[in-house]
Design an enzyme around this catalytic site. Structure first.
Site, PDB file in Angstrom:
ATOM      1  N   CYS A  59       6.907  -5.953  15.421  1.00  0.00           N
ATOM      2  CA  CYS A  59       6.595  -5.062  16.538  1.00  0.00           C
ATOM      3  C   CYS A  59       5.188  -5.370  17.038  1.00  0.00           C
ATOM      4  O   CYS A  59       4.284  -5.678  16.245  1.00  0.00           O
ATOM      5  CB  CYS A  59       6.721  -3.605  16.111  1.00  0.00           C
ATOM      6  SG  CYS A  59       8.399  -3.216  15.573  1.00  0.00           S
TER       7      CYS A  59
ATOM      8  N   CYS B 250       6.611  -7.623   7.060  1.00  0.00           N
ATOM      9  CA  CYS B 250       7.815  -7.195   7.785  1.00  0.00           C
ATOM     10  C   CYS B 250       8.192  -8.281   8.772  1.00  0.00           C
ATOM     11  O   CYS B 250       7.323  -8.887   9.409  1.00  0.00           O
ATOM     12  CB  CYS B 250       7.555  -5.882   8.538  1.00  0.00           C
ATOM     13  SG  CYS B 250       9.019  -5.259   9.402  1.00  0.00           S
TER      14      CYS B 250
ATOM     15  N   GLU C  73       0.821  -1.199   0.000  1.00  0.00           N
ATOM     16  CA  GLU C  73       0.000   0.000   0.000  1.00  0.00           C
ATOM     17  C   GLU C  73       0.863   1.260   0.000  1.00  0.00           C
ATOM     18  O   GLU C  73       1.955   1.283   0.569  1.00  0.00           O
ATOM     19  CB  GLU C  73      -0.900   0.004   1.232  1.00  0.00           C
ATOM     20  CG  GLU C  73      -1.690  -1.292   1.335  1.00  0.00           C
ATOM     21  CD  GLU C  73      -2.674  -1.340   2.496  1.00  0.00           C
ATOM     22  OE1 GLU C  73      -3.454  -2.290   2.536  1.00  0.00           O
ATOM     23  OE2 GLU C  73      -2.655  -0.447   3.356  1.00  0.00           O
TER      24      GLU C  73
ATOM     25  N   CYS D  84      -1.261   5.118  10.192  1.00  0.00           N
ATOM     26  CA  CYS D  84      -0.008   4.455  10.561  1.00  0.00           C
ATOM     27  C   CYS D  84      -0.282   3.095  11.180  1.00  0.00           C
ATOM     28  O   CYS D  84      -1.093   2.987  12.096  1.00  0.00           O
ATOM     29  CB  CYS D  84       0.736   5.248  11.627  1.00  0.00           C
ATOM     30  SG  CYS D  84       1.244   6.856  11.132  1.00  0.00           S
TER      31      CYS D  84
ATOM     32  N   CYS E   6       1.849  -3.536  15.468  1.00  0.00           N
ATOM     33  CA  CYS E   6       1.851  -3.171  14.049  1.00  0.00           C
ATOM     34  C   CYS E   6       1.173  -4.233  13.179  1.00  0.00           C
ATOM     35  O   CYS E   6       1.520  -5.417  13.247  1.00  0.00           O
ATOM     36  CB  CYS E   6       3.296  -2.961  13.588  1.00  0.00           C
ATOM     37  SG  CYS E   6       3.445  -2.674  11.826  1.00  0.00           S
TER      38      CYS E   6
ATOM     39  N   CYS F 235       3.334   8.246   1.544  1.00  0.00           N
ATOM     40  CA  CYS F 235       3.893   7.256   2.469  1.00  0.00           C
ATOM     41  C   CYS F 235       4.008   5.952   1.684  1.00  0.00           C
ATOM     42  O   CYS F 235       2.999   5.425   1.213  1.00  0.00           O
ATOM     43  CB  CYS F 235       2.932   7.127   3.655  1.00  0.00           C
ATOM     44  SG  CYS F 235       3.376   5.827   4.799  1.00  0.00           S
TER      45      CYS F 235
HETATM   46  N1  SAH Z   1       9.345  -0.164   9.673  1.00  0.00           N
HETATM   47  C1  SAH Z   1       9.528   1.213   9.833  1.00  0.00           C
HETATM   48  C2  SAH Z   1       8.595   2.048   9.005  1.00  0.00           C
HETATM   49  C3  SAH Z   1       7.173   1.630   8.869  1.00  0.00           C
HETATM   50  S1  SAH Z   1       6.088   1.842  10.216  1.00  0.00           S
HETATM   51  C4  SAH Z   1       9.433   1.608  11.286  1.00  0.00           C
HETATM   52  O1  SAH Z   1       9.010   0.798  12.095  1.00  0.00           O
HETATM   53  O2  SAH Z   1       9.834   2.715  11.605  1.00  0.00           O
HETATM   54  C5  SAH Z   1       5.850   3.615  10.343  1.00  0.00           C
HETATM   55  C6  SAH Z   1       5.521   4.077  11.771  1.00  0.00           C
HETATM   56  O3  SAH Z   1       4.206   3.636  12.161  1.00  0.00           O
HETATM   57  C7  SAH Z   1       6.497   3.519  12.789  1.00  0.00           C
HETATM   58  O4  SAH Z   1       6.877   4.476  13.724  1.00  0.00           O
HETATM   59  C8  SAH Z   1       5.651   2.463  13.438  1.00  0.00           C
HETATM   60  O5  SAH Z   1       6.123   2.109  14.692  1.00  0.00           O
HETATM   61  C9  SAH Z   1       4.297   3.112  13.466  1.00  0.00           C
HETATM   62  N2  SAH Z   1       3.203   2.170  13.740  1.00  0.00           N
HETATM   63  C10 SAH Z   1       3.185   0.843  13.497  1.00  0.00           C
HETATM   64  N3  SAH Z   1       1.994   0.311  13.885  1.00  0.00           N
HETATM   65  C11 SAH Z   1       1.251   1.329  14.374  1.00  0.00           C
HETATM   66  C12 SAH Z   1      -0.076   1.425  14.894  1.00  0.00           C
HETATM   67  N4  SAH Z   1      -0.876   0.358  14.970  1.00  0.00           N
HETATM   68  N5  SAH Z   1      -0.529   2.633  15.291  1.00  0.00           N
HETATM   69  C13 SAH Z   1       0.278   3.724  15.167  1.00  0.00           C
HETATM   70  N6  SAH Z   1       1.525   3.698  14.670  1.00  0.00           N
HETATM   71  C14 SAH Z   1       2.019   2.519  14.289  1.00  0.00           C
HETATM   72 FE1  SF4 Z   2       8.055  -3.679  10.767  1.00  0.00          FE
HETATM   73 FE2  SF4 Z   2       5.803  -2.607  11.672  1.00  0.00          FE
HETATM   74 FE3  SF4 Z   2       7.919  -2.836  13.298  1.00  0.00          FE
HETATM   75 FE4  SF4 Z   2       7.980  -1.044  11.291  1.00  0.00          FE
HETATM   76  S1  SF4 Z   2       6.587  -1.035  13.064  1.00  0.00           S
HETATM   77  S2  SF4 Z   2       9.606  -2.498  11.866  1.00  0.00           S
HETATM   78  S3  SF4 Z   2       6.780  -2.170   9.722  1.00  0.00           S
HETATM   79  S4  SF4 Z   2       6.763  -4.556  12.370  1.00  0.00           S
END
Ligand code: SAH
Ligand code: SF4
Length: 368
Positions: A118, A114, A94, A343, A121, A107
């Site tokens: 995390c 991934c 996306e 996000c 996410c 974005c």
């Molecule tokens: N992998 C990279 C970039 C993609 S995620 C990273 O982790 O930085 C982009 C941002 O969205 C990151 O700061 C991530 O932690 C945040 N993010 C992920 N899941 C989220 C959620 N459910 N609600 C709000 N932010 C989130």
């Molecule tokens: Fe991967 Fe989501 Fe963690 Fe970013 S926030 S490193 S996309 S698992």
């Protein structure tokens, strides 16, 4: 067969020039080709009228300009637009366009899924499938710029003025394809975006942060999300490999390579998990008097995840506490929630209708 051809999309100037020389052609044709593809949006060699007929024929035979297929477009009430791009095996990645009066931010995704998992996410929850190619990364920007009207009707003024690698995937885990894509983004022959307006967001892959600082000089955002290792180990598991102290050292090294540049620290606000004033004080102690800004992100929920978003007043108190530590702290406005474009909500979910179309296409390919 098309697949044997070299895809020129996403190839930086130097690589393209080397290819033209290999073809026995003059290097400057690479510059002409880039202007056609990115600035005029032309992908048919026949239309590139300042290239000789014989060169066009050669390009046709040996190369291609292959764009990712757009599966769908979703328009949010707030003007945010999300596109799904086919990424093979019934999956999609996306890209999200966020219009603001003074800028248009795209974005983009760098991986299908991934591996870093995390805890909060949606992309992490789906697991890792594969890296996107440079063509698939740049293809997202190419498509957005083609689909959207240019700003102020100025021919050179693309709709996309800023690019953030905050879509699906960890960009620094796909370093070898992300860097050429960045080179195309900032090239004057393509989109000419200032390196300040390109932001790589990472969860903290320390060795590649150092490499990026040496090679690219783009803006850096770091997903910190917790002010101590115990909590960060839980929320961002890569912390066990690159703990906070090492991560912050890498941040200050990165900032030191650039003049007057700050690192943006992203901090997702999870109710009762990382959002107390004591956490704010710990965070303040880590970042005060450093070239740091904090961007608080209200957690965006998704199916199958138990975390809750911190209440608005908790977020405000947290932000004010950081400001008392002398930090610049802002809260990210949530955009595109109604189309699951906010996000962390990007999971490349393919709707049933699109899924049917895809499986039909696969059947056709299989039986061809
Ligand atoms: N992998 C990279 C970039 C993609 S995620 C990273 O982790 O930085 C982009 C941002 O969205 C990151 O700061 C991530 O932690 C945040 N993010 C992920 N899941 C989220 C959620 N459910 N609600 C709000 N932010 C989130
Ligand atoms: Fe991967 Fe989501 Fe963690 Fe970013 S926030 S490193 S996309 S698992």
């Amino acid at each position: 067969m098309a697949n044997d051809r070299i895809n020129l999309l996403g190839m930086p100037q130097a690589a393209l020039e080397a290819l033209f020389i290999e073809f026995g052609e003059k290097a400057f044709h690479a510059r002409q080709l880039m202007r056609w593809v990115y600035q005029r949006g032309v992908t048919d060699f026949e239309e590139m009228t300042d290239l000789s007929k014989s060169l066009r024929r050669k390009l046709e035979d040996e190369t291609s300009i292959e764009l990712p297929e757009v599966l769908s477009q979703h328009d949010s009430e707030d003007g945010t637009i999300k596109w799904l791009f086919e990424s093979g095996f019934g999956q999609a990645v996306e890209a999200v366009f966020i219009p603001e009066p003074d800028r248009g931010t795209l974005c983009i995704s760098s991986q299908v899924g991934c591996a870093l998992d995390c805890a909060f996410c949606a992309t992490g929850a789906q697991g890792f499938n594969r890296n996107l190619s440079a063509a698939e990364i740049i293809g997202q920007v190419w498509h957005a710029n083609q689909a959207l009207p240019r700003r102020d009707n100025d021919a050179a003024d693309f709709a996309v003025t800023n690019v953030v690698f905050m879509g699906m995937g960890e960009p620094l885990a796909n370093y070898r394809n992300v860097v050429p894509a960045i080179e195309v983004l900032i090239s004057d022959l393509a989109y000419g975006i200032s390196h300040r307006r390109v932001t790589v967001s990472t969860s903290g892959l320390v060795p590649n942060m150092d490499k990026l600082g040496d090679e690219c000089n783009v803006s850096l955002a770091v997903s910190l999300h917790a002010p101590n290792d115990d909590l960060r180990d839980e929320l961002v598991p890569i912390n066990k490999m690159h703990p906070i102290e090492k991560l912050l050292d890498a941040c200050w090294r990165y900032a030191g390579k650039r003049t007057n540049r700050h690192i943006t620290f992203e901090y997702v606000m999870l109710d009762g998990v990382n959002d107390s004033l004591a956490h704010a004080d710990q965070l303040g102690a880590l970042l005060r008097n450093r070239p740091a800004k904090v961007n608080l992100i209200p957690f965006n929920p998704f199916a199958g995840n138990e975390y809750r978003r911190s209440p608005a007043d908790t977020i405000l108190d947290f932000q004010n506490r950081l400001r008392q530590h002398g930090l610049v702290a802002t809260t990210r406005k949530t955009r595109g929630e109604d189309i699951n474009a906010a996000c962390g909500q990007l999971a490349g979910k393919v709707s049933d209708r699109v899924r049917n179309r895809l499986s039909e296409k696969r059947r056709r390919v299989a039986t061809a």
